[in-house]
Each structure stands twice: as structure tokens, then as C-alpha cells.
Write a protein that holds these residues in place. Structure first.
Motif, PDB file in Angstrom:
ATOM      1  N   ALA A  31       0.816  -1.217   0.000  1.00  0.00           N
ATOM      2  CA  ALA A  31       0.000   0.000   0.000  1.00  0.00           C
ATOM      3  C   ALA A  31       0.852   1.270   0.000  1.00  0.00           C
ATOM      4  O   ALA A  31       0.313   2.375  -0.135  1.00  0.00           O
ATOM      5  CB  ALA A  31      -0.921  -0.002   1.211  1.00  0.00           C
ATOM      6  N   GLY A  32       2.172   1.117   0.177  1.00  0.00           N
ATOM      7  CA  GLY A  32       3.038   2.276   0.228  1.00  0.00           C
ATOM      8  C   GLY A  32       2.939   3.053   1.520  1.00  0.00           C
ATOM      9  O   GLY A  32       3.301   4.235   1.575  1.00  0.00           O
ATOM     10  N   ASP A  33       2.436   2.407   2.581  1.00  0.00           N
ATOM     11  CA  ASP A  33       2.306   3.092   3.873  1.00  0.00           C
ATOM     12  C   ASP A  33       3.694   3.357   4.459  1.00  0.00           C
ATOM     13  O   ASP A  33       4.553   2.475   4.450  1.00  0.00           O
ATOM     14  CB  ASP A  33       1.504   2.239   4.856  1.00  0.00           C
ATOM     15  CG  ASP A  33       0.041   2.142   4.469  1.00  0.00           C
ATOM     16  OD1 ASP A  33      -0.397   2.915   3.600  1.00  0.00           O
ATOM     17  OD2 ASP A  33      -0.662   1.289   5.047  1.00  0.00           O
ATOM     18  N   PRO A  34       3.900   4.563   4.985  1.00  0.00           N
ATOM     19  CA  PRO A  34       5.199   4.866   5.602  1.00  0.00           C
ATOM     20  C   PRO A  34       5.389   4.074   6.886  1.00  0.00           C
ATOM     21  O   PRO A  34       4.429   3.659   7.539  1.00  0.00           O
ATOM     22  CB  PRO A  34       5.122   6.367   5.890  1.00  0.00           C
ATOM     23  CG  PRO A  34       3.653   6.642   6.023  1.00  0.00           C
ATOM     24  CD  PRO A  34       2.963   5.699   5.077  1.00  0.00           C
ATOM     25  N   SER A  35       6.635   3.848   7.230  1.00  0.00           N
ATOM     26  CA  SER A  35       6.960   3.116   8.450  1.00  0.00           C
ATOM     27  C   SER A  35       7.957   3.923   9.255  1.00  0.00           C
ATOM     28  O   SER A  35       9.121   4.047   8.862  1.00  0.00           O
ATOM     29  CB  SER A  35       7.562   1.745   8.104  1.00  0.00           C
ATOM     30  OG  SER A  35       7.981   1.065   9.265  1.00  0.00           O
ATOM     31  N   PRO A  36       7.533   4.522  10.377  1.00  0.00           N
ATOM     32  CA  PRO A  36       8.483   5.295  11.183  1.00  0.00           C
ATOM     33  C   PRO A  36       9.588   4.391  11.720  1.00  0.00           C
ATOM     34  O   PRO A  36       9.363   3.227  12.051  1.00  0.00           O
ATOM     35  CB  PRO A  36       7.620   5.855  12.315  1.00  0.00           C
ATOM     36  CG  PRO A  36       6.424   4.961  12.371  1.00  0.00           C
ATOM     37  CD  PRO A  36       6.194   4.482  10.975  1.00  0.00           C
ATOM     38  N   VAL A  37      10.789   4.923  11.793  1.00  0.00           N
ATOM     39  CA  VAL A  37      11.951   4.165  12.242  1.00  0.00           C
ATOM     40  C   VAL A  37      12.266   4.558  13.680  1.00  0.00           C
ATOM     41  O   VAL A  37      12.561   5.718  13.960  1.00  0.00           O
ATOM     42  CB  VAL A  37      13.181   4.438  11.354  1.00  0.00           C
ATOM     43  CG1 VAL A  37      14.379   3.628  11.838  1.00  0.00           C
ATOM     44  CG2 VAL A  37      12.858   4.106   9.900  1.00  0.00           C
ATOM     45  N   PRO A  38      12.186   3.623  14.628  1.00  0.00           N
ATOM     46  CA  PRO A  38      12.515   3.961  16.022  1.00  0.00           C
ATOM     47  C   PRO A  38      13.992   4.270  16.178  1.00  0.00           C
ATOM     48  O   PRO A  38      14.832   3.729  15.456  1.00  0.00           O
ATOM     49  CB  PRO A  38      12.127   2.700  16.794  1.00  0.00           C
ATOM     50  CG  PRO A  38      12.188   1.598  15.799  1.00  0.00           C
ATOM     51  CD  PRO A  38      11.829   2.202  14.475  1.00  0.00           C
ATOM     52  N   ARG A  39      14.309   5.142  17.101  1.00  0.00           N
ATOM     53  CA  ARG A  39      15.706   5.439  17.391  1.00  0.00           C
ATOM     54  C   ARG A  39      16.361   4.219  18.028  1.00  0.00           C
ATOM     55  O   ARG A  39      15.786   3.588  18.914  1.00  0.00           O
ATOM     56  CB  ARG A  39      15.803   6.647  18.313  1.00  0.00           C
ATOM     57  CG  ARG A  39      15.420   7.946  17.639  1.00  0.00           C
ATOM     58  CD  ARG A  39      15.028   9.013  18.632  1.00  0.00           C
ATOM     59  NE  ARG A  39      16.008   9.152  19.731  1.00  0.00           N
ATOM     60  CZ  ARG A  39      15.753   9.806  20.857  1.00  0.00           C
ATOM     61  NH1 ARG A  39      14.542  10.339  21.041  1.00  0.00           N
ATOM     62  NH2 ARG A  39      16.671   9.914  21.794  1.00  0.00           N
ATOM     63  N   ASP A  40      17.557   3.909  17.598  1.00  0.00           N
ATOM     64  CA  ASP A  40      18.238   2.703  18.080  1.00  0.00           C
ATOM     65  C   ASP A  40      18.439   2.716  19.589  1.00  0.00           C
ATOM     66  O   ASP A  40      18.323   1.676  20.252  1.00  0.00           O
ATOM     67  CB  ASP A  40      19.591   2.539  17.380  1.00  0.00           C
ATOM     68  CG  ASP A  40      19.467   1.987  15.974  1.00  0.00           C
ATOM     69  OD1 ASP A  40      18.356   1.569  15.602  1.00  0.00           O
ATOM     70  OD2 ASP A  40      20.480   1.961  15.255  1.00  0.00           O
ATOM     71  N   GLU A  41      18.747   3.900  20.164  1.00  0.00           N
ATOM     72  CA  GLU A  41      18.987   3.933  21.603  1.00  0.00           C
ATOM     73  C   GLU A  41      17.720   3.610  22.394  1.00  0.00           C
ATOM     74  O   GLU A  41      17.783   2.984  23.455  1.00  0.00           O
ATOM     75  CB  GLU A  41      19.562   5.289  22.046  1.00  0.00           C
ATOM     76  CG  GLU A  41      18.670   6.483  21.776  1.00  0.00           C
ATOM     77  CD  GLU A  41      18.969   7.170  20.451  1.00  0.00           C
ATOM     78  OE1 GLU A  41      18.833   8.400  20.381  1.00  0.00           O
ATOM     79  OE2 GLU A  41      19.345   6.460  19.494  1.00  0.00           O
ATOM     80  N   ILE A  42      16.550   4.003  21.865  1.00  0.00           N
ATOM     81  CA  ILE A  42      15.292   3.670  22.537  1.00  0.00           C
ATOM     82  C   ILE A  42      14.990   2.186  22.365  1.00  0.00           C
ATOM     83  O   ILE A  42      14.591   1.501  23.321  1.00  0.00           O
ATOM     84  CB  ILE A  42      14.133   4.526  22.003  1.00  0.00           C
ATOM     85  CG1 ILE A  42      14.346   5.998  22.381  1.00  0.00           C
ATOM     86  CG2 ILE A  42      12.801   4.025  22.558  1.00  0.00           C
ATOM     87  CD1 ILE A  42      13.250   6.920  21.854  1.00  0.00           C
TER      88      ILE A  42
END
Length: 389
Positions: free
Chosen positions: A285-296
Motif C-alpha cells: 500500500a506504500g504506507d510509511p513506516s516510522p523508524v525507532p531510534r536505536d537507543e530507545i
């Protein structure tokens, strides 16, 4: 964005569970690897008889393997398309191994850790050249080979797709660790963690959370970096919690502890397949995927291993404390459409309800220990639960 406070009243507890269900076949296949220990029921110490037990069940059966030490065996389930088929296969193979173990005077243990303090030296499979080289290079790190995990394979996926899907699954890895937490005791003491195996295994330089990959080329470069740096002997030693399999056209989820609870095992497998199916849908569907910060995300992984299912986790995007049970329910809500499409929603809802009511494997081990302060009681509990199918 994960919504940990979202109610799951529309899904939890629905359906009749896996037994007697008739789930529709799904396009994505399932496979599970389960690792077991062998123990002497008189002393509850590790029993280095894996080769003898394997030989007695026919030796060359492709579903049964040795592992890194002479105390360990592994089941690799046949490829399944339904959860009920997977459960039946795992139950049959567990019965076979448990019977063979008893014939050799020991018990099969679905435990991530030996519980009791180990007797030195650890009996590695030094007759295998790869094991000898691993010991020579990594020394005391090989002590952690005794940890037993559960690996979930979802296919069929090419490498490009597996890498793209893995990026979208990463935020949920801590929740899968909390759901499977079953290793509070290690080397004769309470570690203060629900999944000590997750932390012990994470001490390998090639283990832990995988990176977020910008491309398949980035993924291949990261693997090559592990090899070139000496952190891994070969691609089999890419021990990330989540990876495209080096042997099969699957995405392999390696985060959860091993546990005796077969319905919880099938829950983990169903959730793993639904995570892949949901990621594929969103990619299409082309939905965006937020990328979590590695430290979190690293902190979320530790908190899941520390608290398990009974305490708190961290929202992987904000770092906010959230009840671990709420994160598990949010995962079920997130995956409900994919679970329903595969015919797995009834079992997943019922299994999660049971898990939240009865507590994680770590919680149950500690409850047994609290009665008399006996680690032998914990091992007896694990052995009996392994055979309770």
C-alpha cells in the motif's frame, strides 16, 4: 506508531482456540525450531547424552538435530501452512524426544537455561570442526551456547522482501521477548531478569537487535562486516534477533526464549506470520513506516528482558513506560486482520488471554521456587510441563 493503551476488547478472548479449529490455509508458511536441554532427573544436572538420544530415534531424521553442546537437541518442524498443523507436528516431535530421553535415563527440558550452576568444563561438540574453531576464537562466550531459544521461520520470501519486512517488524521485537520470557534462573541464582537468555545471548558481537537497513545492499554489507571483523565465522553466526535466514527463503524471528507451553509457542508463530503479512500489506500500500531510534529500541529490548510480561516495557518510539501486557494487547490489535485472514485469531486471542492470566514462563518458575526455595522443584516443573502436551 504503537498505541499501547488501545483496548483489545474487540479481539481478546474471542474464538474457541486452536484445538478443534479449522483455520483456512495461508499463503505464508510457518516453521519453528525449538531447542531443548537434557537433564538427569536424580540430580537435575545437565546430561551430555544428546548423541545417544538422537541415535535412538533414528539418527538421520531431518527434523531432529544436535546443537552447540552435548546437552542439547533441536526440533526443526516441517513446513506448515496452518497453526493447527504446526501444533500437531511440534507435539509429535516433542513426544518422540521425551520418550527417547527417558529411555536414556534423562528428561527433556524446554528451558532456555540450565537453572542450576553448571559443572565445568562445558561439554561442547568439539568433535565438529566448526565448534572447535568457535571455541578457539570466542572462548568464554561459548558458555552461552547452552541457552535455548525458539526460532520462527515465515516464508516464502526473497531477500529483498525479507529485508524490507524486517525493518517494519523491529519495533515489536521487545514485545515478543516479553511474551516468551522464561529464563529468570541461570547458574544457580535468580538473575533479577525475566529473560536472562536474551541478555546472555546478546553478548555475542553478532547478536541482539538487527540494524535498520536502508537497502538489501546495506544488509549484505552489514553481514560482510561481521565476517570481515571476525565477529562471525560464517553467515550461520549472524545471531540477530531477526534476520533473513541463511539457509531457507524465510524471515527468521529468533528473539523468544524456549518454553514448555506449546500453545504459547504456536501463539508466537502465529504472531510472527501475522507481523510479516501485515508488513507486506503495508509495503504494497506504500504506507510509511516510522523508524525507532536505536537507543530507545535497545532500552526497550533490555526492559522487556528485565520485566517480562508482568512489569513494564517501553514504547519503542517515545521511550515512555507502558505496561507490558498493554503492549502485548496492542500487538494483537495491530495484527488482528492478518490473524483473522490466516484463521489464527481465535487461537491467538485465547492463548494471549491465558498467558496474561497465568503469567509468563518466568513468573511461573518463580512461583514454583517461592514455595520451598528449591531450584530442583523448578526443574521438575519444567520437565513435567515439557511433556504436558
Amino acid at each position: 506508531m504503537i498505541e499501547p493503551g488501545k483496548s483489545t476488547s474487540g479481539t481478546s478472548g474471542t474464538g474457541t482456540g486452536l484445538r478443534g479449529a479449522d483455520p483456512a490455509p495461508a499463503t505464508l508458511t510457518l516453521g519453528v525450531e525449538e531447542e531443548f536441554l537434557l537433564v538427569d532427573p536424580r540430580t537435575w544436572r545437565l546430561a551430555p547424552v544428546a548423541a545417544e538420544v538422537l541415535a535412538s530415534v533414528g539418527g538421520g531424521r531431518p527434523e531432529l538435530h544436535s546443537e552447540g553442546t552435548r546437552y542439547q537437541l533441536e526440533i526443526a518442524s516441517p513446513v506448515a501452512t496452518t497453526a493447527i498443523g504446526l501444533r500437531d507436528e511440534l507435539a509429535s516431535l516433542r513426544r518422540l524426544l521425551a520418550k527417547a530421553a527417558r529411555e536414556h535415563g534423562c528428561r527433556l527440558l524446554a528451558s532456555p537455561s540450565p537453572v542450576l550452576a553448571r559443572q565445568a568444563p562445558l561439554h561442547l561438540n568439539h568433535d565438529e570442526p566448526r565448534q572447535r574453531e568457535q571455541f578457539q576464537r570466542f572462548g568464554a562466550l561459548t558458555d552461552n551456547l547452552i541457552g535455548c531459544g525458539r526460532h520462527i521461520h515465515v516464508g516464502t520470501l526473497d531477500t529483498d522482501t525479507a529485508v524490507a519486512v524486517a525493518n517494519r517488524i523491529r519495533p515489536w521485537l521487545p514485545t515478543l521477548i516479553a511474551l516468551g520470557a522464561n529464563s529468570p534462573f541461570w547458574d544457580g541464582r535468580d538473575t533479577g531478569h525475566a529473560s536472562w537468555r536474551a541478555l546472555a545471548w546478546g553478548s555475542w558481537p553478532s547478536a541482539g537487535l538487527p540494524p535498520h537497513f536502508s537497502s538489501t545492499a546495506h544488509y549484505r554489507h552489514s553481514v560482510q562486516l561481521l565476517l570481515n571483523s571476525g565477529a562471525a565465522l560464517d553467515v550461520k553466526m549472524v545471531y540477530w534477533d531477526l534476520r533473513p535466514s541463511g539457509s531457507w527463503p524465510t524471515l527468521e524471528i529468533r528473539a523468544p526464549d524456549m518454553s514448555p507451553d506449546l500453545d504459547a509457542a504456536v501463539l508466537q508463530a502465529a504472531l510472527g506470520r501475522a507481523l510479516v503479512a501485515t508488513a507486506l500489506r503495508d509495503l504494497d500500500a506504500g504506507d510509511p513506516s516510522p523508524v525507532p531510534r536505536d537507543e530507545i529500541l535497545r532500552l526497550a529490548r533490555w526492559r522487556a528482558a528485565h520485566d517480562g510480561l508482568e512489569g513494564y516495557g517501553l514504547d519503542p518510539y517515545t521511550g515512555a513506560e507502558v505496561p507490558a501486557a498493554a503492549l502485548a494487547e496492542a500487538l494483537l490489535d495491530h495484527l488482528a486482520p492478518a490473524l483473522a485472514a490466516a484463521g489464527d485469531l481465535g487461537h491467538a486471542s485465547a492463548a494471549l488471554t491465558d498467558l496474561l492470566r497465568e503469567g509468563s514462563g518466568a513468573h511461573r518458575q518463580r512461583a514454583v521456587h517461592a514455595r520451598r526455595g528449591s531450584l530442583a522443584d523448578v526443574l521438575h516443573h519444567l520437565a513435567d510441563a515439557t511433556e504436558d502436551l
